[in-house]
Design an enzyme around this catalytic site. Structure first.
Site, mmCIF file in Angstrom:
data_model
loop_
_atom_site.group_PDB
_atom_site.id
_atom_site.type_symbol
_atom_site.label_atom_id
_atom_site.label_comp_id
_atom_site.label_asym_id
_atom_site.label_seq_id
_atom_site.Cartn_x
_atom_site.Cartn_y
_atom_site.Cartn_z
ATOM 1 C CE LYS B 84 -2.590 -2.062 -4.087
ATOM 2 N NZ LYS B 84 -1.914 -3.291 -4.582
ATOM 3 C CB SER B 159 -1.191 -5.394 -1.364
ATOM 4 O OG SER B 159 -0.942 -5.081 -2.729
ATOM 5 C CB SER B 183 -1.133 -7.456 -4.871
ATOM 6 O OG SER B 183 -0.259 -7.830 -3.844
#
Lengths: 99, 510
Positions: B84, B159, B183
């Protein structure tokens, strides 16, 4: 609980060092009002004798040995800065004309 | 299997590790297969913000060379991974999904990135995310929309939506996500993956771009429970560079996953949380999600687990408490983006002073959700409102933690749906913060209490994946892996294949 007006948002944006457009002021005032209404329920919780919890794990002061170790090289740090001059970060003007 | 590129991108990590160790494929072949697949298919999914082609092939070649020279290599040497884009990586762009960090090259690497590299894994690239991890749909990225591989008109969760789309879409065998209010677990649930949020403090946050420091936690997203456990063992453990890092050895997580997969849950006590989709608490929950949850619990009971319903009344307050605490911490953490030391600087024309330059930089660099949360956090922390909002929310956090404590006196793990709905259509909630925040309903209690929680696939509803959440006491992450692996093994055996196998390969992408 109180609601958030357009001028409240403008004030909070100034405190947050955030320039906002007129359009954003209108949008945020409405949305923040809705969000505050949705979170107001925390005020109804019976928590008079409940201690607040800031962290999931107990925090203790963690110290490392006071030894000199290498840090990032100056040119490496300056390479990431938006503006550099003479081996230093160049900052925008801090004092106004009258000062 | 001897490795067409399609096979290699559909293999899980355990299989890749076996093929690499046996010399049946090279690290360069595995890496190239993934890079080819990214080139063919990421235009459709938008999972990656940056693909590290050359560096990935170079590190894969180094692994192959080391293996050829007879060096002792770990089981993960040559396995690709995606991170990420808030995991700071030296010399590789890291933006946290924000324009304010566009073009920034970090001068150091996060502990988890270093640990993955030391294990010999190959960094494929950085995945898309909601800006500063604020969001439940990845629509708040400043750069691009990421699409759910199961239905490209729908969100991949948030997210960590780039990470979930990359793994579910076979553009990476596994990935790192971060979880502040859900997330990791939510994107895993809506894309048919396994995602685990470790116990707060058990995986280092050094080098992760901060959103809400008392909640943020990195963890694995993978196609199988075992792969998630293996990655957790690589990235977890004490880190002296993180002052909140817990100095306790990790449990044997991969062993727990293998034990669970053997299918015996006798002696395990499972509590179904009434407040998360139980009777009288079903508003906002889709019937298909509740049905898959009920069936998953029946499967677990069939493996010998003892199932009871438990009540955690304070969980109803988790959503409001979270949406005060997280923005408050964010307003403080995001003060570091002031256009002076790194990242974007706007309006510095020689006539404007520092305050104006900061305000313009932040205006240009931050998107609407980030601004909204900074303003909300500033409000909740301001004099006169602090006690009513932030202080009260911190006390509610104690109540939620006490509810967990009471429940875990009677049961070993708690279960619930991971998300109240399946993946919703892109654009459906983007202008309505309240409906967007409702996606977080089930994941927030464990976040606020800092407890470990996993999302494991529990089936499909209208052709879209549903996840079951399994929560455990602090530092008992192994219980999550054991129960999740048992469900996974039983359901895979019943249907004859993995859930993810029902997601085909798009034409021309193999």
């Amino acid at each position: 609980m109180s609601s958030i007006s357009r001028s409240d948002v403008a004030h909070l944006a100034r405190l947050s060092r955030l320039a906002v457009t007129d359009e954003e002021l209108d949008q945020f005032a409405g949305q923040l009002d809705q969000v505050l209404a949705a979170v107001a329920r925390v005020g109804e919780a019976a928590v008079a004798d409940v201690p607040p919890m800031t962290h999931a794990v107990p925090l203790t002061n963690v110290l490392r040995p006071d030894e000199v170790t290498p840090s990032l090289a100056r040119d490496v740090v300056l390479a990431g800065a938006p503006a550099a001059e003479d081996g230093r970060i160049r900052v925008p003007r801090i004092l106004g004309d009258a000062e | 299997m001897t490795g067409t590129s399609s096979d290699l991108t559909r293999a899980d990590v355990a299989e890749l590790s076996r093929l690499l160790g046996a010399g049946e494929v090279s690290a360069v072949e595995v890496t190239r297969a993934h890079l080819d697949r990214i080139a063919a298919d990421d235009g459709r999914l938008g999972a990656y913000l940056h693909v590290a082609d050359d560096a990935a092939l170079a590190s894969a070649a180094a692994v192959d060379e080391a293996r050829a020279s007879g060096a002792e290599l770990g089981p993960l040497a040559g396995v690709p991974v995606a991170l990420k884009d808030l995991v700071v990586t030296e010399g590789v762009p890291t933006t946290s999904g924000s324009k304010i960090l566009e073009g920034w090259l970090p001068p150091y690497s996060a502990t988890i990135a270093t640990r993955l590299a030391e294990a010999g894994t190959v960094l494929l690239g950085k995945t898309n995310m909601d800006e500063f991890a604020m969001g439940s749909s990845t629509e708040n990225s400043a750069y691009q929309v990421t699409r759910n591989p199961w239905d490209t008109d729908r969100i991949p969760g948030g997210s960590s939506g780039g990470s979930s789309a990359a793994v579910a879409g076979h553009l990476a065998p596994w990935s790192i996500g971060t979880d502040t209010g859900g997330s990791i677990r939510q994107p895993a649930a809506v894309t048919g993956l396994v995602g685990h949020k470790p116990t707060y403090g058990s995986v280092s946050r050094y080098g992760l771009i901060a959103f809400s420091s008392s909640l943020d936690q990195a963890g694995p997203m993978a196609r199988t429970v075992l792969d998630a456990a293996v990655m957790h063992e690589v990235i977890g453990g004490h880190d002296p560079r993180d002052s909140t890092s817990i100095d306790t050895p990790l449990a044997r997580l991969a062993d727990a996953a293998r034990e669970g997969a053997a299918g015996d849950l006798r002696g395990v006590r499972i509590g179904v949380v009434r407040e998360l989709g139980g009777e009288g608490h079903t508003e906002g929950y889709e019937p298909g999600v509740l049905a898959r949850t009920r069936e998953a619990v029946e499967v677990l009971a069939g493996l010998g687990a003892e199932v009871t319903e438990v009540s955690c009344p304070s969980f109803d307050l988790a959503l409001p408490a979270y949406y005060l605490i997280a923005p408050s911490e964010a307003s403080s953490n995001l003060a570091r983006y002031e256009g002076v030391r790194f990242g974007l600087r706007a309006g510095d024309d020689g006539n404007r002073d520092l305050d104006e330059v900061m305000a313009l930089t932040r205006e240009q660099g931050f998107g609407p959700e980030v601004k909204r949360r900074i303003i909300l956090g500033t409000y909740a922390l301001s004099s006169g409102y602090y006690d009513a909002y932030y202080g009260q929310a911190q006390k509610v956090r104690t109540l939620i933690t006490r509810d967990f404590g009471a429940a875990f006196a009677d049961v070993d793990v708690l279960v619930s749906p991971t998300m109240p709905t399946v993946a919703f259509p892109i654009g459906a909630r983007v202008d309505d913060p309240i409906s967007m925040y409702a996606a977080d309903l089930c994941t927030l209690p464990a976040s606020l209490a800092g407890l470990p929680a996993i999302s494991v696939p529990s089936g499909l509803s209208d052709g879209l994946p549903v996840g079951l959440q399994v929560m455990a006491p602090a530092l008992a992450d192994e219980r999550c892996y054991r129960v999740a692996a048992a469900l996974e093994a039983a359901q895979d055996a019943a249907r004859g294949h993995r859930l993810l196998d029902e997601l085909g390969t798009p034409a021309g992408a193999a």
